[in-house]
Each structure stands twice: as structure tokens, then as C-alpha cells.
Motif scaffolding. Sequence first.
Motif, PDB file in Angstrom:
ATOM      1  N   ARG A 210      -5.208   2.738   8.347  1.00 33.40           N
ATOM      2  CA  ARG A 210      -4.727   1.811   7.325  1.00 33.40           C
ATOM      3  C   ARG A 210      -5.204   0.385   7.530  1.00 33.40           C
ATOM      4  NH1 ARG A 210      -2.795   4.450   2.881  1.00 33.40           N
ATOM      5  NH2 ARG A 210      -1.546   6.252   3.479  1.00 33.40           N
ATOM      6  N   GLY A 214      -5.329  -2.678   4.913  1.00 29.52           N
ATOM      7  CA  GLY A 214      -4.337  -3.711   5.224  1.00 29.52           C
ATOM      8  C   GLY A 214      -4.965  -5.078   5.393  1.00 29.52           C
ATOM      9  N   ILE A 217      -5.980  -6.494   1.967  1.00 31.23           N
ATOM     10  CA  ILE A 217      -4.816  -6.971   1.214  1.00 31.23           C
ATOM     11  C   ILE A 217      -4.307  -8.284   1.795  1.00 31.23           C
ATOM     12  CG2 ILE A 217      -2.418  -6.475   0.621  1.00 31.23           C
ATOM     13  CD1 ILE A 217      -3.181  -3.510   0.556  1.00 31.23           C
ATOM     14  N   ILE A 382       2.831 -10.344  -4.360  1.00 31.24           N
ATOM     15  CA  ILE A 382       2.649  -8.911  -4.602  1.00 31.24           C
ATOM     16  C   ILE A 382       1.730  -8.306  -3.550  1.00 31.24           C
ATOM     17  CG2 ILE A 382       1.784  -7.201  -6.240  1.00 31.24           C
ATOM     18  CD1 ILE A 382       2.525  -9.163  -8.476  1.00 31.24           C
ATOM     19  N   ALA A 383       0.634  -9.021  -3.249  1.00 27.02           N
ATOM     20  CA  ALA A 383      -0.323  -8.501  -2.261  1.00 27.02           C
ATOM     21  C   ALA A 383       0.317  -8.318  -0.893  1.00 27.02           C
ATOM     22  CB  ALA A 383      -1.526  -9.440  -2.171  1.00 27.02           C
ATOM     23  N   ALA A 385       3.519  -8.203  -0.132  1.00 26.04           N
ATOM     24  CA  ALA A 385       4.626  -7.229  -0.154  1.00 26.04           C
ATOM     25  C   ALA A 385       4.104  -5.810  -0.078  1.00 26.04           C
ATOM     26  CB  ALA A 385       5.454  -7.436  -1.424  1.00 26.04           C
ATOM     27  N   SER A 386       2.931  -5.555  -0.630  1.00 19.89           N
ATOM     28  CA  SER A 386       2.383  -4.195  -0.627  1.00 19.89           C
ATOM     29  C   SER A 386       1.991  -3.729   0.763  1.00 19.89           C
ATOM     30  CB  SER A 386       1.180  -4.107  -1.559  1.00 19.89           C
ATOM     31  OG  SER A 386       0.079  -4.853  -1.056  1.00 19.89           O
ATOM     32  N   ILE A 387       1.819  -4.674   1.705  1.00 20.28           N
ATOM     33  CA  ILE A 387       1.481  -4.286   3.079  1.00 20.28           C
ATOM     34  C   ILE A 387       2.592  -3.467   3.682  1.00 20.28           C
ATOM     35  CG2 ILE A 387       1.057  -5.185   5.406  1.00 20.28           C
ATOM     36  CD1 ILE A 387      -0.373  -7.554   4.165  1.00 20.28           C
ATOM     37  N   THR A 389       4.207  -1.172   2.435  1.00 14.58           N
ATOM     38  CA  THR A 389       4.153   0.228   2.008  1.00 14.58           C
ATOM     39  C   THR A 389       3.046   1.013   2.695  1.00 14.58           C
ATOM     40  OG1 THR A 389       2.632  -0.232   0.167  1.00 14.58           O
ATOM     41  CG2 THR A 389       4.974  -0.511  -0.262  1.00 14.58           C
ATOM     42  N   LEU A 390       2.197   0.333   3.473  1.00 13.88           N
ATOM     43  CA  LEU A 390       1.080   1.033   4.119  1.00 13.88           C
ATOM     44  C   LEU A 390       1.549   1.871   5.292  1.00 13.88           C
ATOM     45  CD1 LEU A 390      -1.625  -1.792   4.119  1.00 13.88           C
ATOM     46  CD2 LEU A 390      -1.364   0.102   2.523  1.00 13.88           C
TER      47      LEU A 390
END
Length: 390
Positions: A210, A214, A217, A382-383, A385-387, A389-390
Motif C-alpha cells: 500500500r 499511500g 495520496i 479528502i485525500a 482522510a482516504s489514507i 482506509t488503506l
Amino acid sequence: MSERVPIPAVVALGVTQIIGYGTLYYSFSILAPDMAAQLAWSSEWVFGALSVALLVGGLTAPWLGMLFDRVGAARVMTIGSFVAAAALAACAFAPNKTVYVAALIAVEVSANLVQYGAAFALLVQIRPLVASRSITYLTLIAGFASTIFWPITTVLHAHLTWQHVYLVFALLNLTICLPIHWWLSCQGTTHSAKASTAVPRVEGILSPARRRLGFAIMVTGFSLMSLVSSAVLVHLVPLLSGLGLGATATLVGALFGPSQVSSRLINMVFGKNLPALHLALIAAALIPSGVLVLLLSAPSIPGAMIFAMIFGMGNGLLSIVAGTLPLHLFGSEGYGKLQGKMIAARLVLSALAPFVLAFAMENIGITLSLGITAALGGLSIIALASIATL
């Protein structure tokens, strides 16, 4: 291995960061009008030359980042102090515009050798287990660079030409920063990542599968934050004037610096156990929130004051998380290389952002331009915060 923050190293680096940022970055805006007059250029051309220099500096950053890992950040910073002094002197003695631009490019390349990216890598190499706290302490000290060097530069410039001011600054890098960096390189605690296994490593939380995603992002999030910060700060006076707040520029500037320092102090005292990703999200939220406050409250003077505090606090935290989040996600191995890649992305956008915002303000107006700028900052939330979920 002690897990205490290496206070002598942090304080010593704090001194060099204040001088490094003060002489190589903050002084430019004060000296630029005199530079323009002496070179028979418009101010726009002088700042354009700075943007070119920042762009070239950004393109060299990945290679410089690998040097931090291969030969040790302290050794690189020692060389960087000499290069910074030589580049400032070359600017001062430049006989024509071409040499001046070449010297200015050398100044920005040397900045990558001695400023935060290099200092963060050094702290990770010294004691990786406490590097996050060390970085927090360092940014608190270095946060006074503008507060110290804006008045120093102004006072010096009242009695000296910009060339002589640059020669004084070259002397500071040569006689203060270089010996400190050399001392750090002789302590036996810094190392090439490939040359020593004695220093414990910090393992990143992201799995190897990941990490590529990661990192992309994370760099996107940080780059968007840097874009908003650079664009707004460079055009702060025309932005405030266009919103009917021209008289508050001095007040906003006075609040911005202390707000940066206060956010770092608050984090140091109360945020010791706050995960690096959470702190990054707070910084990502504060920067566009400050822009929205300015946009929605103008021409309110209290609104401008709140903008300065929120925006300044976000920028203060950005400096911290740019050092701690990569360590948290990817660990200490190869940290210098990661810093180099991040510096490159951020500097390229920081160099382009002022031109993009200037074009937007001219063609679509200040209000819509600020709205788009805030929206871009919102994308950084958003970018990052998406980390999670990895």
C-alpha cells in the motif's frame, strides 16, 4: 538507546533553521524592490526569477533527498551551508541579470540542503524513536524565523544596499550554520541509512503493498495545502485590498506569525499522543477554513483577524506533519528520499501557485478565485482522510 529528545541537537538545528529561513527565504520580499531597481527590472520580473529558482530547486530535491540517506543529513547540511554562503555572495556580486538568476537558483538549491527537509532527516537519523517529538520542538523554535529576520533585514537594509545585506547573510551561514552542522556531523550519531544498523528503526504502519498509493495520496494532500498557502500568502495584500481590507494587511501579518508558533506550542503541550494522521487532518481543515472565513466575512476587520489566526495555525501545523506523517506511515528507512520527493512536489506547486491565482483574480475576480482556492484546500482533507482506509 535512550528515547529522550536530543535537546542540544534540536536547539542547534533551531538556530540554523532560523538563519536558513531568515536569510534564504524571508529576506527576499523586503530586498526585492531594491533588487528590481538595481537590475532595472520590474518587481514582477524579480519575483518571476524567484519562481524559476524555486521550480529548479524543486526539481533537484529528489536527488538531494537520496543524499540525506546515503551520506548522512548532517554532512549534506554542512556542505549546504557553504553553498548557501557562496550563492548569496554570488547574488551580491552578480554583474548582470543572467548571473543573478543563476545565483538565485543556487540559493534555492542550497535552501533544500539546509532547511526543514534536511533537518527532519537528520533528526530521524539521530534518534528515530523520538523523531516526531524532535520535529515538533524544532518547528517551534524555527517558527520565530520571520519574527526575527523581517525586522533584522529591514534594519540592515535601512543602512546597507541589498548586496551588502546578502553578504552579511552569507557570513551568518558561513560562521554560524556551517560550524553547527559540522559539529553535528562529528557526533557519531548521524549515519548513512546503508552504513549502520545500530540505530533502531521506526516501522511504518502501511504495508509494503500500500505504500506507493499511500505516498501518492499523502503528497497530493500536502501539495494542495502548500498550493493554497503559497497562493494566498504571496497575494495577501492585493487580496485584502480587493476585499476592502487593505488597511488590515499589517494587522494580519502581525497575527500570522504568532499563530503559527501558538499552534505548534499547543500541539507540543497537548498533542503528544495525537496520531500524526489526525494532526495532518486538522492542518488540512484549518487552511481552507481560514480562506472561507476571509471570503465570507469581508470586509469585516474581526473576520480578517480570525482568518489570520486560523490560517496561521494551519500553516504552523503543516510544517510539523510534513515531517511526522511520512515517518508514521512509511518508517525511518529511506526517510530522506521521501522528504526529497515531497519537497519537489510542494516546491513546484508553490512556484506555480502565485501565477495561477494572479491570472484567476484578473479574469474571474477575487471572490470566485478565493472560493476555488478554498475548494482545492478542501480536497486535501479528502485525500489525507482516504489514507486511513488503506
